[in-house]
Design an enzyme around this catalytic site. Structure first.
Site, PDB file in Angstrom:
ATOM      1  N   GLU A 334      18.754 -28.121   8.390  1.00 46.65           N
ATOM      2  CA  GLU A 334      18.160 -29.435   8.111  1.00 46.65           C
ATOM      3  C   GLU A 334      18.246 -29.674   6.610  1.00 46.65           C
ATOM      4  O   GLU A 334      18.269 -28.716   5.845  1.00 46.65           O
ATOM      5  CB  GLU A 334      16.669 -29.444   8.521  1.00 46.65           C
ATOM      6  N   LYS A 336      16.845 -30.052   2.984  1.00 47.67           N
ATOM      7  CA  LYS A 336      15.559 -29.707   2.366  1.00 47.67           C
ATOM      8  C   LYS A 336      15.178 -30.902   1.509  1.00 47.67           C
ATOM      9  O   LYS A 336      15.707 -31.100   0.423  1.00 47.67           O
ATOM     10  CB  LYS A 336      15.670 -28.444   1.519  1.00 47.67           C
ATOM     11  N   ARG A 341       5.279 -32.074   1.492  1.00 51.15           N
ATOM     12  CA  ARG A 341       4.990 -31.649   2.862  1.00 51.15           C
ATOM     13  C   ARG A 341       3.723 -32.336   3.329  1.00 51.15           C
ATOM     14  O   ARG A 341       2.755 -32.436   2.570  1.00 51.15           O
ATOM     15  CB  ARG A 341       4.783 -30.130   2.833  1.00 51.15           C
ATOM     16  N   ARG A 356       0.430 -29.344   1.783  1.00 54.05           N
ATOM     17  CA  ARG A 356       0.476 -27.928   2.141  1.00 54.05           C
ATOM     18  C   ARG A 356      -0.580 -27.149   1.356  1.00 54.05           C
ATOM     19  O   ARG A 356      -0.977 -26.077   1.745  1.00 54.05           O
ATOM     20  CB  ARG A 356       1.892 -27.419   1.939  1.00 54.05           C
ATOM     21  N   GLU A 386       8.082 -34.221   5.930  1.00 53.29           N
ATOM     22  CA  GLU A 386       8.157 -34.340   4.473  1.00 53.29           C
ATOM     23  C   GLU A 386       8.124 -35.832   4.129  1.00 53.29           C
ATOM     24  O   GLU A 386       8.894 -36.619   4.707  1.00 53.29           O
ATOM     25  CB  GLU A 386       9.464 -33.691   3.994  1.00 53.29           C
ATOM     26  N   PHE A 427       9.575 -32.629  11.086  1.00 50.03           N
ATOM     27  CA  PHE A 427      10.359 -31.448  11.459  1.00 50.03           C
ATOM     28  C   PHE A 427       9.639 -30.400  12.293  1.00 50.03           C
ATOM     29  O   PHE A 427      10.255 -29.434  12.721  1.00 50.03           O
ATOM     30  CB  PHE A 427      10.999 -30.803  10.228  1.00 50.03           C
ATOM     31  N   ARG A 503       5.541 -16.650   4.411  1.00 48.67           N
ATOM     32  CA  ARG A 503       6.976 -16.724   4.170  1.00 48.67           C
ATOM     33  C   ARG A 503       7.537 -15.583   4.991  1.00 48.67           C
ATOM     34  O   ARG A 503       7.413 -14.433   4.615  1.00 48.67           O
ATOM     35  CB  ARG A 503       7.300 -16.469   2.695  1.00 48.67           C
ATOM     36  N   LYS A 510      15.413 -21.125   2.822  1.00 51.59           N
ATOM     37  CA  LYS A 510      15.829 -22.274   2.014  1.00 51.59           C
ATOM     38  C   LYS A 510      17.055 -21.904   1.191  1.00 51.59           C
ATOM     39  O   LYS A 510      17.164 -20.792   0.704  1.00 51.59           O
ATOM     40  CB  LYS A 510      14.694 -22.766   1.116  1.00 51.59           C
TER      41      LYS A 510
HETATM   42  P1  AMP Z   1       9.540 -24.250  -1.164  1.00 51.29           P
HETATM   43  O1  AMP Z   1       8.464 -25.155  -1.627  1.00 51.29           O
HETATM   44  O2  AMP Z   1      10.707 -24.196  -2.081  1.00 51.29           O
HETATM   45  O3  AMP Z   1       9.041 -22.900  -0.726  1.00 51.29           O
HETATM   46  O4  AMP Z   1      10.142 -24.899   0.173  1.00 51.29           O
HETATM   47  C1  AMP Z   1       9.343 -25.178   1.270  1.00 51.29           C
HETATM   48  C2  AMP Z   1       9.021 -26.655   1.318  1.00 51.29           C
HETATM   49  O5  AMP Z   1      10.182 -27.433   1.523  1.00 51.29           O
HETATM   50  C3  AMP Z   1       8.142 -27.040   2.482  1.00 51.29           C
HETATM   51  O6  AMP Z   1       6.802 -26.782   2.228  1.00 51.29           O
HETATM   52  C4  AMP Z   1       8.429 -28.518   2.621  1.00 51.29           C
HETATM   53  O7  AMP Z   1       7.564 -29.259   1.783  1.00 51.29           O
HETATM   54  C5  AMP Z   1       9.817 -28.687   2.046  1.00 51.29           C
HETATM   55  N1  AMP Z   1      10.811 -29.141   3.036  1.00 51.29           N
HETATM   56  C6  AMP Z   1      11.755 -30.049   2.769  1.00 51.29           C
HETATM   57  N2  AMP Z   1      12.546 -30.239   3.814  1.00 51.29           N
HETATM   58  C7  AMP Z   1      12.112 -29.447   4.807  1.00 51.29           C
HETATM   59  C8  AMP Z   1      12.534 -29.202   6.152  1.00 51.29           C
HETATM   60  N3  AMP Z   1      13.589 -29.797   6.679  1.00 51.29           N
HETATM   61  N4  AMP Z   1      11.823 -28.291   6.873  1.00 51.29           N
HETATM   62  C9  AMP Z   1      10.764 -27.661   6.335  1.00 51.29           C
HETATM   63  N5  AMP Z   1      10.321 -27.857   5.068  1.00 51.29           N
HETATM   64  C10 AMP Z   1      10.988 -28.735   4.304  1.00 51.29           C
END
Ligand code: AMP
Length: 653
Positions: A334, A336, A341, A356, A386, A427, A503, A510
């Site tokens: 998907e 990102k 969130r 979040r 998101e 999502f 995590r 990601k």
């Molecule tokens: P990170 O903040 O870098 O750990 O990445 C996780 C965050 O990416 C999640 O908490 C979401 O806010 C965001 N996110 C963006 N696109 C997506 C997606 N397709 N699925 C899940 N999370 C996503």
């Protein structure tokens, strides 16, 4: 329960820096607290009277506190202000002032935890005309009834700065310790326990003591004395494995084992149950109450409540896209999205929105509330997505920074709604019409999501997906996501269950372009307050332009350690380095001659009208000092920042 007991525990906590020591103190306090008072005690020890997701604040500012202390203790405001200047801590000021006039103080009533908690809560909800005075009266009343130590902590809690260092991890470990038998298998620790003077209840693995006697680790007389002094039951390992370690059921303070595998397993079960409950109800006050009243079973049965946030699943980093898609048997990609969130909770017509980090953003996004009411067919559900800000003209995604203005906006919401409309990409789903979906596979959760939502393209839609094992196809999808100014992609395991708060390997991966660190100059700062008094707190970073001038491009506050830690850079250290280069001071703001270069890591570079360079680093943190090998003339340039900015979107030169 008397507040004095809590204040003494706070004192002990303040003077015990080590985490283990703090855990012991908190565990003892929890054990001594009646179950019904646990939620209040746990919130108070974390310096608040509201659960973490509440946006309520006590709402007393420093200036107001000067007046409150002054009038409740009959001391001039100047005196209070003068003392505060010295210590930077109103709690200490109140304690000192009360200490010196203790004889004269007539405590009007003994403070209980309930009284303190209620007054603080009332203070937060008072609004309207004369509210400041009524708030001040409530706090004044508490101070008037307090002893010096109590006053110190009441004042600090009122200002939201308790300073006893009870982090969430400490509370979690203390809950485990207070309500569950400690499972011990390390020889050294077992010997310590046998030699201890305390009287406790033990369940010991049969043959363990003989084994230690044979190995000469213990003497017969020590074991005999231990059995005499304590309540000891010896059981075979198989029986012990079936024991519920909840103290009330186990009737034991310690379970001692020879088998480390079994010990580890028992301990893990307890910690995981506590964590699970916290992920579902992120308020350790409630978790403590559940643990105390219904043990492991109760914790495992904790479920999210619609309308209150839960701890969402998080993503792990993957080194490469290929790596990510080959990690799962059935992988789906998907985009990102570069937004925020959101957990959308719906119960009938009522909708709640949380980030979040558990912030309630329902009021800031009436447009999203509306979309959820219109687009979600299920009566009750909790779904995730998101939020993206989009251009009102083209519908194209806007940088996160613009959306973030909406997240924090309290006023003129209608107006910004027009300026920065939103799009939501859904999502996941964790609850629908009476059923939890945490233990269902992602493929099933997504199917359910699709069955309960009516898409409104461009506004309220499902995240685009690509199921593939083909590296080329995946790469194309990734490039496209970057071109559309998204952060990268998420690679998800279609067979993974939803693991809240974690995590986890096997869940989400990601993939985004890695950002190179920048070497930047510190060109300004702000003198800190509270714990950071005397140190330069927020630091302004600058990059060089062609003429050699330094242009601001970010502000740093984290990643600089408050205490000395190996390898880390501390505020103190930086202040010492920067102080001689201060060229101008205005209030607490200082200008610094470019001389100290630091290596800075960050999440992303954004365009920004707020900084002269036109760019802002998102979440910058100091990695290390470069003073030894780089002067200001070797710091990174604005061109380099610009270049890296473009690289993010796969549009490098
Ligand atoms: P990170 O903040 O870098 O750990 O990445 C996780 C965050 O990416 C999640 O908490 C979401 O806010 C965001 N996110 C963006 N696109 C997506 C997606 N397709 N699925 C899940 N999370 C996503």
């Amino acid at each position: 329960m008397e507040f004095a007991a809590l204040a003494s525990a706070f004192d002990e906590l303040e003077s015990t820096p080590a985490k283990l020591g703090k855990t012991e103190i908190v565990a003892r306090l929890l054990e001594e607290t009646p179950a019904s008072a646990l939620p209040k005690v746990v919130l108070l020890m974390q310096g608040t009277v509201f659960p973490p997701w509440s946006d309520r604040e006590i709402g007393i500012a420093q200036q107001q506190m000067i007046k409150i202390i002054s009038s409740s203790l009959g001391i001039s405001q100047d005196d209070v202000a003068e003392r505060f200047k010295k210590s930077g801590d109103f709690g200490l000021v109140a304690e000192e002032l009360m200490g010196s006039r203790r004889q004269k103080t007539l405590f009007s009533r003994k403070l209980t935890i309930e009284i303190v908690y209620e007054n603080l809560r009332k203070t937060a909800v008072i609004e309207g005309k004369g509210s400041m005075e009524r708030k001040a009266n409530l706090i004044g009343e508490l101070i008037g009834s307090a002893n010096p130590k109590e006053a110190k902590y009441i004042v600090r809690t009122t200002l939201g700065d308790l300073r006893i260092g009870v982090a969430e991890g400490v509370v979690r470990d203390a809950i485990v310790k207070a309500f569950f038998a400690d499972v011990v298998w390390a020889e050294k620790r077992i010997i310590e326990l046998v030699m201890e003077e305390k009287e406790r209840a033990f369940v010991a693995e049969t043959g363990l003591m003989d084994y230690l006697l044979e190995k000469n680790r213990l003497k017969k007389k020590d074991v005999a004395r231990w059995k005499e002094r304590n309540r000891v039951a010896e059981k075979p390992l198989e029986e012990i494995k079936k024991i519920d370690p909840w103290k009330k059921k186990a009737k034991a303070d310690y379970i001692v084992l020879k088998d480390d595998g079994a010990g580890n397993e028992m301990k893990k079960e307890v910690t995981e149950a506590v964590e699970w409950a916290w992920f579902m109800r992120p308020d350790y006050g409630e978790v403590a109450e559940i643990a105390s009243e219904s043990g492991l079973d109760g914790l495992r049965k904790a479920r999210l409540r619609i309308g209150e946030p839960f701890m969402v699943l998080l993503a792990e980093k993957s080194p490469s896209l290929e790596d990510a898609i080959s990690s799962f048997e059935r992988a789906v990609i998907e985009p990102k999205f570069d937004g925020a969130r959101v957990q959308i909770h719906k119960k009938g017509e009522q909708v709640w929105l949380y980030t979040r980090r558990l912030e309630n953003i329902t009021n800031q996004f009436p447009d999203l509330v509306d979309l959820a009411r219109k687009g979600v067919k299920a009566k009750d559900c909790v779904i995730e997505g998101e939020i993206l800000g989009v251009s009102p003209k083209t519908g194209e995604p806007l940088p996160f920074q613009l959306l973030s203005q909406r997240i924090h906006r309290k006023y003129d919401i209608e107006q910004v709604m027009g300026e920065i409309p939103i799009q939501v990409n859904l999502f996941d789903l964790v609850y629908a019409d009476g059923q939890d979906f945490f233990d269902r596979k992602f493929s099933e959760r997504r199917r359910k999501l699709e069955s309960i939502v009516k898409e409104m393209p461009g506004k309220f839609q499902f995240a685009k997906q690509l199921v593939t094992k083909d590296a080329k196809e995946a790469e194309k999808f990734y490039k496209e996501a970057l071109r559309q100014k998204q952060e990268g992609v998420m690679v998800k395991n279609l067979d993974a269950l939803y693991q809240p708060g974690r995590r986890v390997a096997g869940g989400w991966l990601k993939v985004k372009p890695t950002m190179e660190n920048l070497d930047l100059c510190i060109i300004g700062g702000t003198w800190g307050t509270g714990k950071r008094v005397g140190w330069l707190g927020s630091l302004l970073l600058g990059c060089r332009d062609k003429s050699g001038k330094f242009l601001p491009c970010g502000m740093i506050g984290t990643g600089v350690k408050e205490k000395e830690e190996s390898g880390g850079v501390t505020f103190e250290q930086l202040t010492r380095l920067l102080k001689p280069h201060i060229i101008e001071e205005e209030g607490s703001e200082v200008k610094i001659k470019p001389s100290v270069v630091v290596e800075v890591a960050y999440e992303e570079i954004q365009k920004s009208p707020n900084y002269e360079s036109g760019y802002a680093l998102r979440f910058p943190r100091v990695v290390r000092l470069r003073t030894a090998d780089k002067g200001p003339e070797q710091a990174d340039t604005k061109e380099r920042v610009e270049h890296l900015y473009r690289m993010q979107f796969g549009r490098g030169k």
